[in-house]
Design an enzyme around this catalytic site. Structure first.
Site, PDB file in Angstrom:
ATOM      1  N   GLU A 147       0.839  -1.210   0.000  1.00 55.56           N
ATOM      2  CA  GLU A 147       0.000   0.000   0.000  1.00 55.56           C
ATOM      3  C   GLU A 147       0.868   1.252   0.000  1.00 55.56           C
ATOM      4  OE1 GLU A 147      -3.051  -0.078  -0.565  1.00 55.56           O
ATOM      5  OE2 GLU A 147      -3.849  -1.980   0.146  1.00 55.56           O
ATOM      6  N   ASP A 294      -4.424  -9.599  -8.563  1.00 57.22           N
ATOM      7  CA  ASP A 294      -4.778  -8.612  -9.595  1.00 57.22           C
ATOM      8  C   ASP A 294      -3.630  -7.802 -10.198  1.00 57.22           C
ATOM      9  OD1 ASP A 294      -4.540  -7.390  -7.115  1.00 57.22           O
ATOM     10  OD2 ASP A 294      -6.491  -6.399  -7.124  1.00 57.22           O
ATOM     11  N   GLU A 388     -18.535  -6.306  -2.378  1.00 63.60           N
ATOM     12  CA  GLU A 388     -17.159  -6.803  -2.318  1.00 63.60           C
ATOM     13  C   GLU A 388     -17.035  -8.204  -2.905  1.00 63.60           C
ATOM     14  OE1 GLU A 388     -14.935  -4.638  -2.336  1.00 63.60           O
ATOM     15  OE2 GLU A 388     -13.755  -5.046  -0.553  1.00 63.60           O
ATOM     16  N   GLU A 406     -12.383   0.341  -9.443  1.00 66.76           N
ATOM     17  CA  GLU A 406     -12.004  -0.551 -10.540  1.00 66.76           C
ATOM     18  C   GLU A 406     -13.016  -0.560 -11.688  1.00 66.76           C
ATOM     19  OE1 GLU A 406     -11.521  -1.221  -7.421  1.00 66.76           O
ATOM     20  OE2 GLU A 406      -9.436  -1.836  -7.233  1.00 66.76           O
TER      21      GLU A 406
HETATM   22  C1  DMJ Z   1      -6.420   0.482  -5.026  1.00 62.28           C
HETATM   23  O1  DMJ Z   1      -5.659   0.860  -3.937  1.00 62.28           O
HETATM   24  C2  DMJ Z   1      -5.565  -0.088  -6.093  1.00 62.28           C
HETATM   25  O2  DMJ Z   1      -6.255  -0.020  -7.281  1.00 62.28           O
HETATM   26  C3  DMJ Z   1      -5.117  -1.495  -5.817  1.00 62.28           C
HETATM   27  O3  DMJ Z   1      -4.413  -2.081  -6.865  1.00 62.28           O
HETATM   28  C4  DMJ Z   1      -6.244  -2.396  -5.427  1.00 62.28           C
HETATM   29  N1  DMJ Z   1      -7.433  -1.742  -5.163  1.00 62.28           N
HETATM   30  C5  DMJ Z   1      -7.486  -0.459  -4.548  1.00 62.28           C
HETATM   31  C6  DMJ Z   1      -8.853   0.146  -4.758  1.00 62.28           C
HETATM   32  O4  DMJ Z   1      -9.870  -0.754  -4.755  1.00 62.28           O
END
Ligand code: DMJ
EC number: 3.2.1.-
Length: 934
Positions: A147, A294, A388, A406
């Protein structure tokens, strides 16, 4: 959009180095840009309307950012319900989600480049000065490496990229001297100790001040990390290296990626969700494109775009081929096991996978992107937001929605690729829903439960970093943006990195990498861009024709559980294997099948049946495999069933001035009194009861008469409180938790149990609020005296009527309704009020394991009376019959598998020994997955 990039890098002829400055990073990697003149399908949207929507996005951003700056800054995030900053340590811990907060003004940093995209140059200049003046990156806080990288390092680099762009233009930021870059470098060095592992995979967390291993660090003992956590560094780290010339960052990120690539499961070419950072063993062997994986895939493709390194494209294509072969079941994307990729690992999808259609656009594979996006849009239309997680038959699995961007991201990319105004309409719906359901007086609040419309006191920084960027860009014309967006690539947090970095300091690429690349033949590129040939340039109805058959896929869906059916069953004309959802313990044919699969059925004394599988007793390895899947399905159905037996949460909506229905609090239901899911909502002013605990006859009946009484939890049974306020004439009751600081953000939903006696005499609705939510009402009373609320199962729209003082209260229909009898569910064990010795003991059923389990056996219990678990499933979302389309989809997926010569895995007869060897691993992984996710 530039057409120059169309076709570059596609097919098996991978270019040596693409002239990326010519490439539109937004969507043109493999695409030919769509015409902007739309002749059929969705009606074109006028320039005025697009401008209007763009302005609306600007106003919404101001509302979110302005409230953050006014009420939360310098805290990391805004708490929009209580209108204050979220400071880690001062609020109850929310677990991992708090690891994004490093006391470094997260939202401000994450918003930097959004300000420039939205043409707020002056605000950007102010924000940069504030970051330089106020932000400390040396706090004694343990943060998530992932993060911190995507939001803070990415935010600083995005800010720097646009600061130098503005400076070069000569008008703004003339004073800027790479200060953000220096901060980014400082942060980069702080993250490096995390990579001190033999594998080169980073530890998941680091202490910003003390690093990893020091005793003061309070971290460094972790053994596992998620694949996305280890594989989503290359864009930021490479950009940092290339901007500064310090090669070490790019080297470390490459090493981690090399290691993941080496560890891919070689027969399926898939990666698991979590990996041991020391041994490289897969800890969770399920594999999808959503949570946990992802952005690993995203960064492989984007690293190729940004850095021009062929190996990243080769890896991406290899994984993409595997994804399309095993995970993609259009329009669904379903997790599978890496070792047995024809086996689905679950029957639901998570919201994070909504980015995937956008990535498919970047790759040039438009058809599945349109299909998945359309399916997601229909889920959104049903619940206003993407929950979610949702099941394959589109029921809510996890009801929260933290305002994730997203879906907006994919909408933007699809619009850029197709030019289809349909996607503008989709964006318009997103804007409307945000304003209608998430907007609160002090920002935008995450949805606690999309079914009730209740809020959570949370506005994540990614909402500002990403959502507003994608929505604004969706409606913007080139001239609305002060720079050329196509000169940049979006990171996973939508931060902008300039494509010219590909030719800067490139000598560091590949230095110290460990991986040997195998020769990849043409089959690895089957999914690379061929679709451009059959795309839409001459057919403006192309996208619409793909969406059309899917338009009822959500509404008309029938429960399908796990949809993949092994091909040989059909080829040989044999019956498909028995699915857990179809199983009837009383059906002799089913019992015969169980026997063949090595599954025995034990009748327990209490009427339940227990299933135990011994793979070795199966008639063949195929039957053993079917048995394994059957047991896994049964475990999943059982846990789903338990979940569905819980009473759903309720909503307390404050409807009086100045809230007008905008604040919705998550409330726990009661197992007695008026059932709000069956009857009209109850609306009334609130009044505190005296005594406040409501445990004896009220001394202030005149104050609560005709109102909703507030009572404090504790000292007597909930039912007793309810009777006392009902006798005083209250039309409803709200019990407020006496545990100070408790909150629905951090504690599981609370159901109020009865008193073990007959509670039919209680006719009024009763709801439970945790202390934090309760104090929002108590604070409102202190400030506004008269506070009116609505008790319901789902928040009502804030229509103008709500703002009218004249609005008559909904009639309280509690008097003529009898209380509903509620069967206690296993979930209630931990939830019922623990205050009475008379409380009835509640059974947990079905159990998930048996003491009789042996090494090679797994067991699951199910209720015999209930031997078809699906019979208990809610059917409200199902419109009766399966649509032809649904059948078609299933048939299509079956036929495609039949005719796909590459899909041979399922035909292989696996030796029984190897099944047995995998067996324990599978069960362990499955249990771990369940534990992690539930
Ligand atoms: C974001 O912090 C980024 O897109 C991350 O890759 C995953 N998802 C969150 C938002 O949903």
């Amino acid at each position: 959009m530039s057409e120059a990039g169309g076709g570059r890098g596609c097919g098996s002829s991978v270019p040596q180095r693409a002239p990326w400055s010519l490439v539109a990073a937004t969507a043109a990697f493999c695409l030919v840009s769509a015409t902007s003149v739309w002749t059929a399908g969705a009606a074109p949207m006028s320039r005025e309307e697009r401008q209007k929507l763009g302005n609306q996005v600007l106003e919404m951003f101001d509302h979110a950012y302005g409230n953050y700056m006014e009420h939360a800054y310098p805290a990391d995030e805004l708490m929009p319900l209580t209108c204050r900053g979220r400071v880690r340590g001062q609020e109850p811990s929310r677990g991992d989600v708090d690891d994004a907060l490093g006391k470094f003004s997260l939202t401000l940093i994450d918003s930097l480049d959004t300000l420039v995209v939205l043409n707020k140059t002056k605000e950007f200049e102010d924000a940069v000065r504030k970051v330089l003046r106020d932000v400390n990156l040396d706090n004694d806080v343990v943060v998530s490496v992932f993060e911190t990288n995507i939001r803070v390092l990415g935010g600083l680099l995005g800010g720097h990229s646009l600061a130098i762009m503005l400076k070069e233009k000569g008008e703004h930021m003339q004073w800027y001297n790479d200060e953000l870059l220096q901060m980014a470098k400082q942060l980069g060095y702080k993250l490096l100790p995390a990579f001190n592992t033999t594998s080169g995979l980073p530890y998941p967390r680091i202490n910003l001040k003390f690093g990893i291993r020091k005793p003061e660090a309070r971290t460094g003992t972790e053994t596992d990390t998620c694949t996305a956590c280890a594989g989503t560094l290359i864009l930021e780290f490479a950009a940092l290296s290339r901007f500064t010339g310090a090669t070490i960052f790019e080297e470390y990120a490459r090493k981690a990626l090399d290691f993941l690539w080496e560890k891919r499961q070689r027969s399926s070419n898939l990666v698991g969700v979590t990996i041991n950072i020391h041994t490289g063993d897969w800890v969770r062997k399920d594999s999808g494109v959503g949570a946990g994986i992802d952005s690993y895939y995203e960064y492989l493709l984007k690293a190729y775009v940004l850095l021009g390194d062929d190996s990243f494209l080769e890896r991406f294509n290899t994984h993409y081929d595997a994804i399309m072969r095993y995970i993609s079941q259009p329009p669904l994307l379903l997790d599978v096991h890496i070792h047995k990729p024809m086996l689905n690992a679950r029957t639901w999808m998570d919201a994070l996978l909504a980015f995937f259609p956008g990535l498919q656009v970047l790759k040039g594979d438009i058809r599945p992107a349109i299909e998945t996006h359309e399916m997601l849009y229909q889920v959104i239309k049903k619940h206003n937001f993407l929950p979610e997680a949702f099941t394959t038959d589109f029921r809510v699995h996890w009801a929260q929605h933290p305002l994730r961007p997203e879906f907006a991201e994919s909408t933007y990319f699809l619009y850029k690729a197709t030019g289809d105004p349909y996607y503008l309409e989709v964006g318009k719906t997103l804007i409307e829903n945000l304003n209608k359901y998430a907007r609160v007086p002090c920002g935008f609040a995450a949805m606690k439960d999309v079914r009730t419309g209740s809020h959570e006191d949370r506005m994540d920084s990614f909402f500002l970093a990403e959502m507003f960027k994608y929505l604004y860009l969706l409606f913007a014309d080139k001239e609305d943006i002060i720079f050329d967006i196509e000169d940049y690539i979006f990171t996973t947090e939508a931060h902008l990195l300039p494509l010219w970095l590909s030719t800067t300091n490139q000598s560091i690429s590949k230095k110290n990498t460990t991986s040997e690349y195998t020769e990849l033949d043409d089959s690895n590129f089957d999914w690379t861009c061929p679709n451009t040939q059959i795309l839409f340039p001459n057919d403006p109805l192309y996208a619409q024709s793909i969406r059309e058959p899917l338009k009822n896929v959500v509404d008309k869906s029938c429960p399908r559980g796990i949809i993949r059916v092994r091909e040989e069953s059909f080829r040989s004309g044999a019956k498909p294997p028995l699915r857990a959802r179809d199983f009837m313990a009383t059906n002799p044919e089913h019992l015969e099948i169980l026997k063949k699969m090595g599954v025995s059925l034990i009748h327990l004394k209490d009427g339940r049946v227990q299933l135990v599988q011994h793979a070795i007793q199966a008639a063949s390895s195929i039957d053993a495999e079917d048995g394994l899947r059957f047991m896994q399905e049964m475990i999943e159905l059982s846990s789903q069933q338990q979940k569905e037996q819980q009473l759903p949460p309720r909503a307390v909506q404050i409807v009086s001035h100045p809230f007008f229905g905008r604040v919705v609090l998550t409330a726990g239901p009661a197992q007695f009194g008026l059932d709000l899911s069956k009857h009209k909502e109850t609306r009334g002013f609130v009044a505190s009861s005296k005594p406040y605990n409501g445990c004896s006859e009220l001394t202030n009946p005149e104050a609560v008469m005709g109102k909703i009484a507030l009572i404090q939890r504790g000292q007597c049974m909930f039912a007793e409180k309810a009777r006392n306020i009902q006798n005083a004439g209250a039309i409803g009751g709200i019990v407020i938790d006496d545990n100070e600081g408790s909150s629905s953000d951090t504690a599981p939903l609370f159901q109020m149990a009865g008193d073990g006696k007959d509670t039919d005499d209680i006719k009024i609705p009763m709801l439970f609020l945790f202390s934090k939510e309760g104090s929002i009402i108590l604070d409102a009373i202190r400030e506004y005296e008269e506070v009116e609320v609505l008790l319901s199962d789902k928040a009502k729209d804030r229509d103008p009527e709500m703002e009218s003082e004249e609005q008559p209260s909904s009639e309280n229909d509690s008097q003529d309704q009898s209380a509903e009898e509620i069967t206690p569910s296993s979930q209630e064990v931990g939830l019922v009020e623990q205050e009475s010795p008379e409380e009835s003991s509640l059974n947990s059923e079905p159990e998930s394991s048996s003491p009789a389990d042996t090494d090679n056996a797994a067991s699951v219990s199910a209720s015999e009376q209930n031997s078809n678990p699906m019979e208990n499933h809610e059917t409200t979302s199902l419109d009766g019959e399966c649509s032809d389309l649904d059948n078609q989809l299933q048939e299509q997926s079956e036929t495609e598998e039949d005719s796909n010569p590459n899909v041979s895995w399922g035909k292989k007869v696996q030796p029984i020994d190897s099944i047995l060897a995998d067996w324990n691993e599978d069960i362990e992984a499955f249990e771990m997955m369940e534990k992690d996710e539930l």
